[in-house]
Each structure stands twice: as C-alpha cells, then as structure tokens.
Design a protein around this motif. Structure first.
Motif, PDB file in Angstrom:
ATOM      1  N   MET A   1       0.845  -1.190   0.000  1.00  0.00           N
ATOM      2  CA  MET A   1       0.000   0.000   0.000  1.00  0.00           C
ATOM      3  C   MET A   1       0.886   1.248   0.000  1.00  0.00           C
ATOM      4  N   VAL A   2       0.333   2.343  -0.565  1.00  0.00           N
ATOM      5  CA  VAL A   2       1.120   3.560  -0.702  1.00  0.00           C
ATOM      6  C   VAL A   2       0.166   4.747  -0.766  1.00  0.00           C
ATOM      7  N   LEU A   3       0.583   5.899  -0.225  1.00  0.00           N
ATOM      8  CA  LEU A   3      -0.219   7.118  -0.338  1.00  0.00           C
ATOM      9  C   LEU A   3      -0.269   7.559  -1.796  1.00  0.00           C
ATOM     10  N   LEU A   4      -1.429   8.060  -2.233  1.00  0.00           N
ATOM     11  CA  LEU A   4      -1.584   8.491  -3.619  1.00  0.00           C
ATOM     12  C   LEU A   4      -0.530   9.528  -3.989  1.00  0.00           C
ATOM     13  N   LYS A   5      -0.233  10.472  -3.103  1.00  0.00           N
ATOM     14  CA  LYS A   5       0.742  11.522  -3.418  1.00  0.00           C
ATOM     15  C   LYS A   5       2.142  10.940  -3.651  1.00  0.00           C
ATOM     16  N   ASN A   6       2.467   9.875  -2.960  1.00  0.00           N
ATOM     17  CA  ASN A   6       3.769   9.235  -3.165  1.00  0.00           C
ATOM     18  C   ASN A   6       3.767   8.368  -4.421  1.00  0.00           C
ATOM     19  N   LEU A   7       2.621   7.784  -4.725  1.00  0.00           N
ATOM     20  CA  LEU A   7       2.492   6.948  -5.921  1.00  0.00           C
ATOM     21  C   LEU A   7       2.720   7.767  -7.186  1.00  0.00           C
ATOM     22  N   ILE A   8       2.047   8.913  -7.280  1.00  0.00           N
ATOM     23  CA  ILE A   8       2.121   9.685  -8.524  1.00  0.00           C
ATOM     24  C   ILE A   8       3.450  10.416  -8.669  1.00  0.00           C
ATOM     25  N   LEU A   9       4.168  10.596  -7.572  1.00  0.00           N
ATOM     26  CA  LEU A   9       5.480  11.236  -7.656  1.00  0.00           C
ATOM     27  C   LEU A   9       6.485  10.391  -8.432  1.00  0.00           C
ATOM     28  N   ARG A  10       6.149   9.115  -8.641  1.00  0.00           N
ATOM     29  CA  ARG A  10       7.062   8.195  -9.311  1.00  0.00           C
ATOM     30  C   ARG A  10       7.038   8.323 -10.843  1.00  0.00           C
ATOM     31  N   ASN A  11       6.103   9.165 -11.370  1.00  0.00           N
ATOM     32  CA  ASN A  11       6.007   9.301 -12.824  1.00  0.00           C
ATOM     33  C   ASN A  11       5.546  10.713 -13.182  1.00  0.00           C
ATOM     34  N   ASP A  12       6.239  11.362 -14.105  1.00  0.00           N
ATOM     35  CA  ASP A  12       5.917  12.744 -14.469  1.00  0.00           C
ATOM     36  C   ASP A  12       4.541  12.880 -15.110  1.00  0.00           C
ATOM     37  N   THR A  13       4.155  11.913 -15.942  1.00  0.00           N
ATOM     38  CA  THR A  13       2.835  11.962 -16.576  1.00  0.00           C
ATOM     39  C   THR A  13       1.724  11.901 -15.533  1.00  0.00           C
ATOM     40  N   LEU A  14       1.896  11.024 -14.560  1.00  0.00           N
ATOM     41  CA  LEU A  14       0.893  10.909 -13.498  1.00  0.00           C
ATOM     42  C   LEU A  14       0.853  12.176 -12.646  1.00  0.00           C
ATOM     43  N   LYS A  15       2.003  12.775 -12.388  1.00  0.00           N
ATOM     44  CA  LYS A  15       2.044  14.021 -11.601  1.00  0.00           C
ATOM     45  C   LYS A  15       1.205  15.101 -12.283  1.00  0.00           C
ATOM     46  N   ASP A  16       1.290  15.169 -13.602  1.00  0.00           N
ATOM     47  CA  ASP A  16       0.550  16.176 -14.352  1.00  0.00           C
ATOM     48  C   ASP A  16      -0.951  15.880 -14.348  1.00  0.00           C
ATOM     49  N   ILE A  17      -1.306  14.617 -14.517  1.00  0.00           N
ATOM     50  CA  ILE A  17      -2.715  14.233 -14.578  1.00  0.00           C
ATOM     51  C   ILE A  17      -3.424  14.435 -13.244  1.00  0.00           C
ATOM     52  N   PHE A  18      -2.732  14.149 -12.150  1.00  0.00           N
ATOM     53  CA  PHE A  18      -3.345  14.207 -10.823  1.00  0.00           C
ATOM     54  C   PHE A  18      -3.073  15.532 -10.099  1.00  0.00           C
ATOM     55  N   LYS A  19      -2.542  16.528 -10.812  1.00  0.00           N
ATOM     56  CA  LYS A  19      -2.108  17.766 -10.154  1.00  0.00           C
ATOM     57  C   LYS A  19      -3.248  18.557  -9.520  1.00  0.00           C
ATOM     58  N   GLU A  20      -4.479  18.368 -10.015  1.00  0.00           N
ATOM     59  CA  GLU A  20      -5.600  19.129  -9.471  1.00  0.00           C
ATOM     60  C   GLU A  20      -6.354  18.369  -8.379  1.00  0.00           C
ATOM     61  N   CYS A  21      -5.830  17.208  -7.995  1.00  0.00           N
ATOM     62  CA  CYS A  21      -6.460  16.460  -6.905  1.00  0.00           C
ATOM     63  C   CYS A  21      -6.338  17.252  -5.599  1.00  0.00           C
ATOM     64  N   SER A  22      -7.372  17.163  -4.785  1.00  0.00           N
ATOM     65  CA  SER A  22      -7.350  17.846  -3.495  1.00  0.00           C
ATOM     66  C   SER A  22      -6.325  17.183  -2.578  1.00  0.00           C
ATOM     67  N   SER A  23      -5.887  17.927  -1.564  1.00  0.00           N
ATOM     68  CA  SER A  23      -4.923  17.376  -0.607  1.00  0.00           C
ATOM     69  C   SER A  23      -5.523  16.185   0.129  1.00  0.00           C
ATOM     70  N   GLU A  24      -6.855  16.211   0.291  1.00  0.00           N
ATOM     71  CA  GLU A  24      -7.531  15.089   0.944  1.00  0.00           C
ATOM     72  C   GLU A  24      -7.368  13.809   0.129  1.00  0.00           C
ATOM     73  N   LYS A  25      -7.586  13.926  -1.188  1.00  0.00           N
ATOM     74  CA  LYS A  25      -7.428  12.754  -2.066  1.00  0.00           C
ATOM     75  C   LYS A  25      -5.972  12.304  -2.107  1.00  0.00           C
ATOM     76  N   MET A  26      -5.054  13.262  -2.062  1.00  0.00           N
ATOM     77  CA  MET A  26      -3.630  12.916  -2.127  1.00  0.00           C
ATOM     78  C   MET A  26      -3.199  12.053  -0.945  1.00  0.00           C
ATOM     79  N   ASP A  27      -3.953  12.134   0.134  1.00  0.00           N
ATOM     80  CA  ASP A  27      -3.623  11.339   1.321  1.00  0.00           C
ATOM     81  C   ASP A  27      -4.365  10.003   1.366  1.00  0.00           C
ATOM     82  N   PHE A  28      -5.080   9.685   0.255  1.00  0.00           N
ATOM     83  CA  PHE A  28      -5.734   8.367   0.184  1.00  0.00           C
ATOM     84  C   PHE A  28      -4.664   7.280   0.214  1.00  0.00           C
ATOM     85  N   LEU A  29      -4.928   6.238   0.963  1.00  0.00           N
ATOM     86  CA  LEU A  29      -4.025   5.086   1.014  1.00  0.00           C
ATOM     87  C   LEU A  29      -4.460   4.097  -0.065  1.00  0.00           C
TER      88      LEU A  29
END
Length: 502
Positions: free
Chosen positions: A1-29
């Motif tokens: 398991m991994v926090l969403l914010k840490n997951l998307i940091l592993r890929n630049d494309t994902l960082k761009d796609i998920f950039k407008e996610c709320s901080s609440e969603k970013m802390d989803f496990l």
C-alpha cells in the motif's frame, strides 16, 4: 500500500494528470489498482477501460460500492473521478500499475515482430543464463526464470496472451525484481504495444525480427501493423538504448533507415554484406546447422542444434541484442552452440522406425508456414505431409493463402481444426480448402494427427503446424485439454494399431 501523493510522484505523466487532486485525495491510502470491478477492494483505484464488448464506465458504481476510493475514466466529470482525455486511460492504467508495483529487473529488452518472438526471448534468457546472470523470459510460454537456485522455473499465464495484461505484467515484473532477476526478455506483441500495456516498462533494448501478414483483423492494414511495432522503438525505449534489427526483412530495413539518426546503439543482422552481424553461410545437417558469421571483420563459426533455416535468424537476433547490450562477442557466439529450441518451435517429437520425422511448430501465419516448409525441404528425403488449421475469430484473409502455401510446398495436406472459438469449424476449413482443394479434411484434430502419422512411410516428414506449445483446444467458450506433442507421440507408439476414417 502507498499514499496516492507518493504513488504519482514516481512518474511525471501521473504528476501532471493528478495535479488538481485535493490534498484530501492525495492522502488516500492506495491498496491496489484494477480495471475489473469484480477485483476491486477497499482502498483500490478503479480504471474504467472501454473494451470490445464492455465499457468500464458502466461498472463505476459497482467499483465504488466495493471500496474504490478513486476512479479514472475518459471524459467523465464526477466526484472522485479523474477525467482523462480520449485515448489516455490504457496508458494511465499501465503507468499507475508500474508505479504501484515499483520494482523491475535492471535490464529489460522487448522483442517484436510477426514471427520469432518466443524463440528470441528464450535464447536471450539462455545466453544470459550461461553467463551465470539471473535471467528470465516472459511471453507466450509464460514467465521462465533461470537463476542459480531456480533453473527453468515456469510461471504459467492463464491469459493466453503474448504480452500480458497490465495487472499481471507489472506484478510479475515486481516479483522478478524481488527474486533478484537482473535481465529480462519480454515478447512485445503489436496488440500489447498498441494498447499501451508496456508503457510503464523501463526498456533498455529492443529487437525487430520481421513483419508479414498477421492480425489485420485488428490493425486493418499492414501500415497500421508496422506503426504499432515501430512504437516500441520510438516511444518506449529509454534514451541511449540498444537495438537489434533484421535488415534482410524489408520492414526491418525500413525501420533501420527511420531510426538511423536516433541516439540508440543499433546492430543490424542478416545475410546482406552491410549487416553488422552477417550470416556468411549455413549448412544444414540432419538435426543441426553449421553457421559461419562475420562481426567486426572477424569470422565466427558455430553449430546450433536445431532444424529450420528461420531458427538461424532467431539465434542471431538474440546474439545481436546481447552484444549490443555489452556482452563479449566471443562468449556470445560460443554460447550459441548450447541453445535449445523453445517448446513447440520446430520440435522433433521422435524418430519412427522407418526414419520418418514428426515435427511440431507454432507456424500460424502465412509467412511462418512458408518459412517452416521451405526450411524442411533442406533435409526432407521423402514426402512432406503438412497438417494445420486456422483459428476462429481471427484474420480471415490468411486462411486461403495458408492453404495455397501448404499445397505448393507439401506432398499431402491435411486440413483440421485449430481453436475454432465461436466460428463454425467447417466454415474455417472451407476457407482454407479454397487454397488447397486436393487436401484431406479431418475436422477432429486428434483423429487428423493419428491419420497423418499412419500415412508416414520411409524418410517421410510430417509437420503439425499452428498450435506448437499450446495445451488446449478452444471450441466455443470452452478450452479443452489438447497437446499436439502428446497426441502425436501416442500415435507413433500405436501406429500399427491405428484404424482411422476421415
């Protein structure tokens, strides 16, 4: 398991796609990722993919009820849904899975082409194994691991796909890395490339074997088919990767010309004088081939324990990519003599008392069948009998053409069933028979093989083509146990007892 914010940091494309996610969603496990609503559990991301028959958007409610904390879909503005541009969902699905299953072997090569992929990944694994490297191959035959502790361990796939679906693919890559496998050769099918299944793989090398008529039911024309193959080299390779290309193939020559100004290291192979690794000569023996090769103005000689001229190209393809990746050429060329053919690829069942041969081969395309039969003519002393069929729900155009090839290159042709699936078997055979009207038609493959074996006389050769390594026969929605090797082996044993009618 991994926090969403840490997951998307592993890929630049994902960082761009998920950039407008709320901080609440970013802390989803995040506990997992799937495109199958039936597999969704609490904490999963559900990716809604559109297939040929079903649309994942229709299952979003079910996935959310089962615990999906986030949904990814194309052109859908809803709460807890990441909306993507048209055509992006499959790519994002692969990237998410590759970041979730983060580990991969350090050196991964992709092998693409109409024919030869299975043999080339198998040969690469064997060459690496001879160097005592922890190596694996992945594709049609499953995942084969060759390490010091696990010789030839096979992880079979139930998907019956050359290139696995992303959920299994990235899980397997992670597993191999955890097993400390350093080198992996993977079959890259045109479907897998086109559907972005491989977009999350860190490729350091690629091989182009050849391209001919196949899968036009999916790609519609040869231009699209070639473009899908080419994408492996233009979009999926890491910078400064290694490439091996068969320039005796017209599409291989085209690819080489189009990649010539890239930043990759390219080694070409073939009989042409301009090939980096040149096949100077070959001499076919009873069950082996003597080879003379030229590389860097130096001559290398070896003998490979196989039959079939096309195996020369498969062997040299594997040697070329290994050398391009930095292996010592002397070691690589010496290792070729120890290679063993892949299951169901020009596989000799056994010798009969009358010195006839029964050979199993996966040839299921026009070019593959022509190549196999042309190769067998080099050492056939008696008649050549060819037994084959064509798969249902697949490229219809190739059926008559394969019938013509079998008719023109055999003394006797037996047309039978080969995974008819949802199609009427008799209609498939009828399409084939338009190309070989004098063929014997025996729908039941078991009876067809027994009949073919019973017809073998002194020094005759029987080629059982189309299914190779497969151990099932798919009729309708049901996959029944069936193995060409086992059936033919039994038929040889009981040859004197056979009484078959067509």
């Amino acid at each position: 398991m991994v926090l969403l914010k840490n997951l998307i940091l592993r890929n630049d494309t994902l960082k761009d796609i998920f950039k407008e996610c709320s901080s609440e969603k970013m802390d989803f496990l995040i506990n997992g990722i799937s495109s199958n609503s039936k597999e969704i559990k609490k904490g999963y991301i559900f990716v809604a993919l559109k297939g040929q028959k079903l649309d994942g958007k229709d299952f979003i409610t079910e996935a959310q009820k089962k615990g999906a904390v986030l949904t990814v879909a194309e052109n859908l503005k809803k709460d807890n849904v990441i909306s993507l541009k048209e055509g992006m969902s499959r790519k994002v699905y692969s990237l998410l899975l590759s970041c979730f299953h983060e580990k991969q072997p350090k050196q991964i090569i992709g092998v693409t082409g109409t024919n030869g992929k299975t043999s080339v990944v198998e040969f690469c694994r064997q060459i690496w194994g001879q160097a005592s490297w922890k190596a694996a191959s992945m594709g049609t035959l499953g995942t084969k691991i060759d390490t010091s502790n696990e010789k030839n361990n096979i992880l079979k796939s139930n998907e019956n796909l050359t290139t696995y679906e992303p959920s299994r693919l990235y899980e397997q890559l992670h597993f191999l890395a955890r097993k400390e496998v350093s080198n992996l050769a993977i079959e890259a099918s045109s479907h897998g490339i086109d559907q972005h299944r491989l977009d999350g793989i860190k490729f350091s090398g690629a091989v182009f074997t050849n391209l001919s008529h196949d899968h036009l039911d999916y790609h519609k024309n040869i231009k699209n088919y070639y473009s899908s193959k080419k994408r492996l080299f233009t979009h999926l390779l890491n910078p400064n990767s290694s490439i091996a290309i068969n320039i005796d193939d017209s599409y291989g020559e085209k690819l080489h010309n189009e990649l010539n100004k890239s930043n990759h290291l390219i080694l070409t192979f073939g009989q042409k004088e301009e090939a980096d690794i040149q096949i100077v000569s070959s001499n076919t023996n009873n069950k082996s081939i003597d080879l003379t090769l030229k590389f860097n103005n130096k001559i290398f000689q070896t003998t490979i324990g196989m039959i079939g001229q096309f195996q020369i190209y498969n062997v040299i393809a594997s040697a070329s990519i290994c050398i391009a990746l930095g292996m010592d050429p002397d070691f690589v060329f010496k290792s070729l003599g120890y290679l063993k053919p892949a299951r169901g690829r020009m596989e000799i069942v056994s010798d009969n008392e009358n010195k006839s041969l029964v050979i199993i081969d996966y040839a299921h395309t026009p070019q593959a069948l022509l190549t196999a039969l042309s190769s067998l003519k080099h050492f056939a002393k008696g008649k050549i009998i060819t037994l084959f069929g064509c798969g249902g729900n697949r490229d219809i155009e190739k059926r008559t053409l394969m019938g013509q090839i079998a008719y023109q290159n055999s003394d006797l042709v037996i047309v039978t069933d080969d995974n008819p699936r949802d199609e009427l078997p008799s209609k498939i055979r009828e399409d084939i028979l338009q190309g070989c009207p004098n063929a014997i038609e025996i729908g039941d493959r078991n009876n067809a093989i027994k009949f073919a074996v019973s017809k073998l006389q002194d020094n005759d050769l029987l080629l059982i083509a189309g299914k190779g390594h497969e151990t099932t026969q798919t009729i309708g929605m049901e996959s029944l146990p069936f193995d060409d090797y086992t059936v033919s082996k039994e038929a040889i044993k009981n040859i004197k007892k056979i009484g078959i009618t067509s």
